[in-house]
Enzyme design. Structure first.
Site, PDB file in Angstrom:
ATOM      1  N   SER A  47       1.002  -1.317  -0.081  1.00 54.78           N
ATOM      2  CA  SER A  47      -0.145  -0.134  -0.071  1.00 54.78           C
ATOM      3  C   SER A  47       0.699   1.396  -0.034  1.00 54.78           C
ATOM      4  O   SER A  47       0.279   2.477  -0.246  1.00 54.78           O
ATOM      5  CB  SER A  47      -0.972  -0.015   1.309  1.00 54.78           C
ATOM      6  OG  SER A  47      -1.661  -1.159   1.209  1.00 54.78           O
ATOM      7  N   HIS A  51       3.173   3.744   8.066  1.00 54.45           N
ATOM      8  CA  HIS A  51       2.012   3.799   9.266  1.00 54.45           C
ATOM      9  C   HIS A  51       2.635   4.421  10.477  1.00 54.45           C
ATOM     10  O   HIS A  51       3.932   4.344  10.628  1.00 54.45           O
ATOM     11  CB  HIS A  51       1.814   2.124   9.647  1.00 54.45           C
ATOM     12  CG  HIS A  51       1.107   1.601   8.503  1.00 54.45           C
ATOM     13  ND1 HIS A  51      -0.167   1.844   8.230  1.00 54.45           N
ATOM     14  CD2 HIS A  51       1.567   0.574   7.762  1.00 54.45           C
ATOM     15  CE1 HIS A  51      -0.477   1.002   7.198  1.00 54.45           C
ATOM     16  NE2 HIS A  51       0.395   0.202   6.781  1.00 54.45           N
ATOM     17  N   VAL A 174      18.955 -19.270  -3.861  1.00 54.95           N
ATOM     18  CA  VAL A 174      19.722 -19.780  -3.066  1.00 54.95           C
ATOM     19  C   VAL A 174      19.258 -21.416  -2.871  1.00 54.95           C
ATOM     20  O   VAL A 174      18.153 -21.658  -2.618  1.00 54.95           O
ATOM     21  CB  VAL A 174      19.474 -19.224  -1.401  1.00 54.95           C
ATOM     22  CG1 VAL A 174      20.018 -19.988  -0.565  1.00 54.95           C
ATOM     23  CG2 VAL A 174      20.130 -17.767  -1.553  1.00 54.95           C
ATOM     24  N   GLU A 339       6.216  -8.415   7.176  1.00 57.25           N
ATOM     25  CA  GLU A 339       4.784  -7.947   6.654  1.00 57.25           C
ATOM     26  C   GLU A 339       4.279  -6.662   7.151  1.00 57.25           C
ATOM     27  O   GLU A 339       5.343  -6.004   7.832  1.00 57.25           O
ATOM     28  CB  GLU A 339       3.669  -8.988   6.960  1.00 57.25           C
ATOM     29  CG  GLU A 339       3.201  -8.841   8.466  1.00 57.25           C
ATOM     30  CD  GLU A 339       2.267 -10.010   8.887  1.00 57.25           C
ATOM     31  OE1 GLU A 339       1.566 -10.428   8.067  1.00 57.25           O
ATOM     32  OE2 GLU A 339       2.141 -10.547  10.061  1.00 57.25           O
ATOM     33  N   SER A 340       3.269  -6.057   6.853  1.00 51.77           N
ATOM     34  CA  SER A 340       2.978  -4.631   7.413  1.00 51.77           C
ATOM     35  C   SER A 340       3.054  -4.774   8.873  1.00 51.77           C
ATOM     36  O   SER A 340       2.539  -5.601   9.587  1.00 51.77           O
ATOM     37  CB  SER A 340       1.609  -4.407   6.961  1.00 51.77           C
ATOM     38  OG  SER A 340       1.129  -3.195   7.347  1.00 51.77           O
ATOM     39  N   SER A 344       7.214   0.589   6.896  1.00 54.56           N
ATOM     40  CA  SER A 344       7.583   1.528   7.939  1.00 54.56           C
ATOM     41  C   SER A 344       8.616   1.305   8.802  1.00 54.56           C
ATOM     42  O   SER A 344       9.515   2.135   9.215  1.00 54.56           O
ATOM     43  CB  SER A 344       6.298   1.782   8.615  1.00 54.56           C
ATOM     44  OG  SER A 344       5.183   1.654   8.060  1.00 54.56           O
ATOM     45  N   CYS A 404       1.883   9.535 -21.510  1.00 53.99           N
ATOM     46  CA  CYS A 404       0.934   9.599 -20.296  1.00 53.99           C
ATOM     47  C   CYS A 404       1.714   9.883 -19.049  1.00 53.99           C
ATOM     48  O   CYS A 404       1.089  11.018 -18.361  1.00 53.99           O
ATOM     49  CB  CYS A 404       0.493   7.981 -19.932  1.00 53.99           C
ATOM     50  SG  CYS A 404      -0.346   7.178 -21.377  1.00 53.99           S
TER      51      CYS A 404
END
Lengths: 486, 428
Positions: A47, A51, A174, A339-340, A344, A404
């Site tokens: 995302s 945080h 690996v 992970e989340s 951060s 674009c």
């Protein structure tokens, strides 16, 4: 056989942040990754939220690293030239149970040391974000929440590390790790054999597998996929902040958030899947996002959708990060289950790991550093005067390759020539945004492939979209007709 | 400091629309003009359309795309119209200031008395379709594949499925087949093709390529390069029908799912955009809502035939010349224009406004919203029928054109002109 002091396995956000810290030490350091580029795993598909740190349970590694890491971001982004915006966030609730959960989050946030948290009434929330569902009952305001481009961050960290002596090597799968009699580690990959005094496992979704190769204390990881919608930046943004719904056991729920580039991001889902490399999107997943995101944003429209993607979280059963030395494996360190809020936390995790490794190897800091070659301002963001100067200095600034996102030929060549340069179409896309826009590379990809071929001396037929066998083209038309006409 | 160059007419784009508009304006005596083109050569998308079938209406001949373009380029040279290639326009302002950039001339700013927007269109990418699956190599818009094959000399793949039955997809089905690839199927979500009938016959039927109507791609497989797709039949709401899945093993998926006029510059200039055509709202002179800014060709609305693009653009060029000469727009008083409306069965009629007492005949261009057999297109002025055109078939794949004679328009009053379909509708 390649001998060095420190081998980092994994070039995601944790591995690149660590490599930059290690580049400050007097040591030989290499970073290897299974994929063809930096940031190819969860780092390229999350995302992009820094945080504030209200979500993790007080006392956990997640809580500690999140708050510390988030505080490092503004300075780090400033020195690396990476865009970062403290846009703030709202966590919204729709009933009394949600409001109670938000009060818990507020308490947690205060305990974790998050600043300026505040509970908002329905009226206050709607005044801040008028596109919110009017049925919202309460909200937690998180002014410290920020957005960043996670892969741009990883590219800049890797470049800085490379300029200061860290080598990067890709397509390194690996296959074996063993501890030799002299106490060094031997890491065998699909391409090379490395002998190192210290190895660091920053392998994301493969983190548990690598850990289990060297430790008897086995870990189990769940691969939790998150799918997204990404809308065109031409569409007017309905929200100026990241809007979360109340978090659940499976994660922080579906968010609606602006990105640093002005797109709108919807997602992620949270589905447990067997294969960590399965980053497909599914019709069920995509419809779930629409259903859930429309609760935040009733006027939701994905008419301006430009792409869907997914990433896979490295979730440990224990639900917390593991950061530090691998028990009973001297010289092995790890950062697993990142992970989340991993994005951060990465700068703080890197700082701690680097200190542990420095102490383990008794390493001194380098007396001087080579300055980081800050990435030039994108043409798209330049003023007319800056554009005039840019084109007169380098005429290739005058050729727009991606219409674009307004990316010039000069910028595409720079992306290939960066210290850890792009070697694929997607590598160019993530470094320059060429192909990131509404036509999704329809017009620019032939030209981008051509420039890649020129710059790297790779025949056009060997140019890939994203490494491996993702070849863009099958054959030349002449030889195909001769050899392939069946 | 960036100097500003004054100019009468700036044409953005040297494809068929921009070339025709510039030629017409020059023929009308506008000598201070410049055509800006982002590619290295003029001709636009015609450069990669090496098949024939262009020019039947305009030249009564079957030309290839490059041959068709070459005629306009030659005429532009003959008229000494300056065309600057390798030049990208970055912005257009409502007061007709234009910034552009090129390796040769650097960053420049123009101030123009009139501007003709002729930037063309782009293809709808996979993201717009929200097709689930992996994001592997081997998925191209049909036009990108056409460029690889016809301009670069490379084959994107060998076993091909085409999603969407737009004309470029149909043309590429034949092109890939002729180059030795196996085209397994053409898949269309609608119950009818969006391409020209002649292309269905000449590009699919003649090569035995099956066309699956009311079907769409519901899954994309392959980690690195495309390995296969699943195609499902859809119901009348375009939702996939479970149990109807067909799996194809293929290394290439070409998308021909619609064209979108490329109006980012127009929007920057404040030009009003129609949600129906995705192009500018124009009057019969092809002047947009911003005085002195005109639009023509595929940036205005997507055409099927380049002949129609040229025809429209000649008119736009002449109108821009008239604007420059008189330095004023046509009357803006609503009492002096008819508003053009889409009636039943009609979508996206252009122009959206017609001046009372126009200077010449006016073509109404539109697409029926479904297939109509043995039907009539009817034009009414304030509810009174003024024109009727019968045809065996009207389809969304072919733009319909109804010409309102100046002599007829001069006799009319009222405030609204409406186009509608009448008679046997069918979706098949």
């Amino acid at each position: 056989m390649i001998q060095l002091d420190i081998l980092v396995i994994g070039a995601g956000i944790t591995g690149t942040a660590l490599s930059r810290e290690l580049s400050r030490l007097n040591a030989t350091v290499a970073v290897i990754d299974r994929a063809c580029d930096v940031a190819e795993g969860a780092t390229k598909a999350n995302s992009g939220i820094v945080h504030a740190g209200y979500d993790a349970l007080p006392g956990t590694q997640k809580a500690m690293y999140n708050v510390r890491g988030a505080q490092m971001y503004p300075g780090l982004c400033e020195s690396l030239g990476v865009s970062y915006r403290k846009c703030g966030a709202l966590v919204i609730g729709f009933d009394e149970a949600d409001c109670a959960a938000l009060r818990d989050l507020l308490d947690r946030g205060i305990q974790n040391g998050v600043r300026d948290l505040r509970l908002l009434s329905q009226k206050e929330a709607l005044a801040l974000e008028p596109s919110l569902n009017p049925e919202v009952l309460c909200a937690l305001s998180v002014p410290e929440s920020a957005i960043v481009s996670p892969y741009e961050m990883a590219f800049a960290l890797a470049d800085d590390a490379a300029v200061n002596g860290v080598s990067f090597s890709f397509d390194q799968d690996v296959t074996g790790i063993s501890r030799l009699e002299d106490g060094t580690w031997q890491v065998t990959t699909s391409k090379d054999v490395f002998i190192c005094k210290v190895l660091v496992n920053c392998a994301g979704s493969s983190g548990a597998d690598l850990h289990n190769m060297i430790s008897d204390q086995k870990l189990h990881m769940v691969h939790r996929r998150g799918q997204y919608y990404l809308l065109d930046r031409a569409a007017e943004l309905p929200f100026s902040r990241t809007v979360f719904q109340c978090p659940s056991r499976m994660g922080k729920g579906v968010l609606v958030s602006p990105t640093v580039h002005g797109n709108l991001l919807l997602g992620p889902t949270a589905e447990d899947i067997p294969d960590p490399l399965d980053t497909a999107t599914t019709s069920d997943g995509l419809s779930e996002i629409l259903k859930k995101a429309s609760r935040t944003w009733p006027a939701l429209s994905v008419r301006t959708n430009i792409t869907n993607f997914s990433g896979v979280r490295a979730h440990l059963d224990t639900d917390d990060f593991i950061v530090g030395p691998v028990p009973f494996a001297p010289g092995a360190f790890e950062a697993i289950g990142i992970e989340s809020p991993g994005l951060s936390s990465a700068p703080a995790i890197a700082q701690d790991l680097s200190a542990m490794i420095a102490s383990y190897l008794s390493l001194e800091r380098k007396s001087s550093l080579r300055p980081f070659p800050k990435h030039p301002k994108p043409f798209h963001e330049m003023s007319d005067e800056e554009r005039t100067v840019a084109v007169s200095t380098d005429p290739e600034y005058g050729r727009i390759v991606c219409r674009c996102e307004v990316v010039t030929e000069a910028e595409i060549r720079q992306a290939i020539r960066r210290p850890v340069g792009a070697r694929t179409i997607d590598g160019i896309k993530r470094r320059t945004r060429a192909g990131m826009g509404r036509c999704q590379g329809g017009f620019c990809s032939p030209r981008v492939a051509q420039i890649l071929s020129e710059e790297t001396g790779t025949p056009l037929l060997r140019i890939t979209k994203d490494g491996g066998h993702s070849y863009l083209l099958a054959d030349t038309i002449g030889s195909f007709l001769k050899g392939g006409h069946r | 400091m960036v100097c500003e160059q004054l100019i009468d007419l700036l044409v953005i784009g040297a494809g068929p629309a921009g070339l025709a508009a510039a030629i017409a304006a020059k023929e009308e005596g506008i000598s201070s003009l410049l055509v800006l083109e982002r590619e290295k050569e003029p001709g636009g998308i015609l450069r990669q359309c090496i098949h024939n079938g262009f020019g039947l209406h305009r030249f009564s001949e079957e030309l290839t795309g490059p041959e068709y373009a070459a005629r306009d380029i030659a005429r532009a040279h003959e008229l000494e119209i300056p065309i600057e290639c390798d030049t990208t326009v970055l912005s257009v302002s409502p007061d007709r200031q234009v910034t552009c950039v090129s390796p040769k001339h650097g960053f420049r700013r123009f101030s123009a008395k009139a501007i003709i927007l002729a930037m063309g269109c782009r293809e709808r990418p996979r993201g717009a379709l929200c097709t689930p699956g992996t994001r592997c190599a081997g998925i191209y818009s049909a036009g990108t594949a056409q460029r690889f094959v016809n301009l670069e000399g490379y084959m994107p793949g060998k076993r091909v499925v085409i999603l969407g039955s737009g004309d470029i997809g149909l043309i590429m089905a034949r092109r890939m087949t002729l180059q030795g690839a196996k085209v397994l199927a053409c898949v269309e979500i609608m119950p009818y093709s969006s391409g020209l009938n002649r292309n269905i016959v000449q590009c699919l039927d003649d090569y035995g390529i099956p066309l699956y109507l009311s079907h769409t791609v519901t899954e994309i497989r392959g980690r690195d390069r495309l390995e296969g797709i699943t195609v499902s039949e859809v119901d009348s709401n375009r939702n996939p029908i479970p149990g109807s899945e067909i799996r194809f093993d293929c290394d290439t998926l070409l998308l021909s799912c619609g064209l979108i006029p490329e109006n980012e510059l127009s929007q920057g200039a404040g030009v009003e955009i129609s949600p129906l055509t995705s192009g500018a709202v124009v009057r019969e002179t092809f002047e947009t809502s911003v005085p002195g800014i005109f639009a023509c060709g595929n940036v205005l609305h997507v055409h099927d035939l380049v002949d129609h693009v040229s025809n429209e653009s000649f008119k736009a060029g002449r109108a821009a010349a008239a604007y420059i000469r008189s330095a004023s727009s046509a009357e803006t008083d609503t009492a002096d224009v008819w508003k053009v409306q889409d009636g039943a069965g009609v979508r996206g009629t252009v122009p959206q406004m017609i001046s009372k007492h126009p200077s010449s005949d006016v073509d109404l261009m539109f697409r029926p919203s479904a297939v109509f057999r043995n039907a009539s297109a009817v034009v009414e002025c304030d509810g009174v029928e003024i024109l009727r055109k019968k045809s065996l078939i009207f389809t969304p794949g072919e733009m319909a054109v109804l010409t309102l004679k100046k002599a007829l328009l001069d006799t009319l009053s009222g405030s609204c002109i409406e186009v509608r379909m009448e008679g046997g509708s069918s979706r098949g």
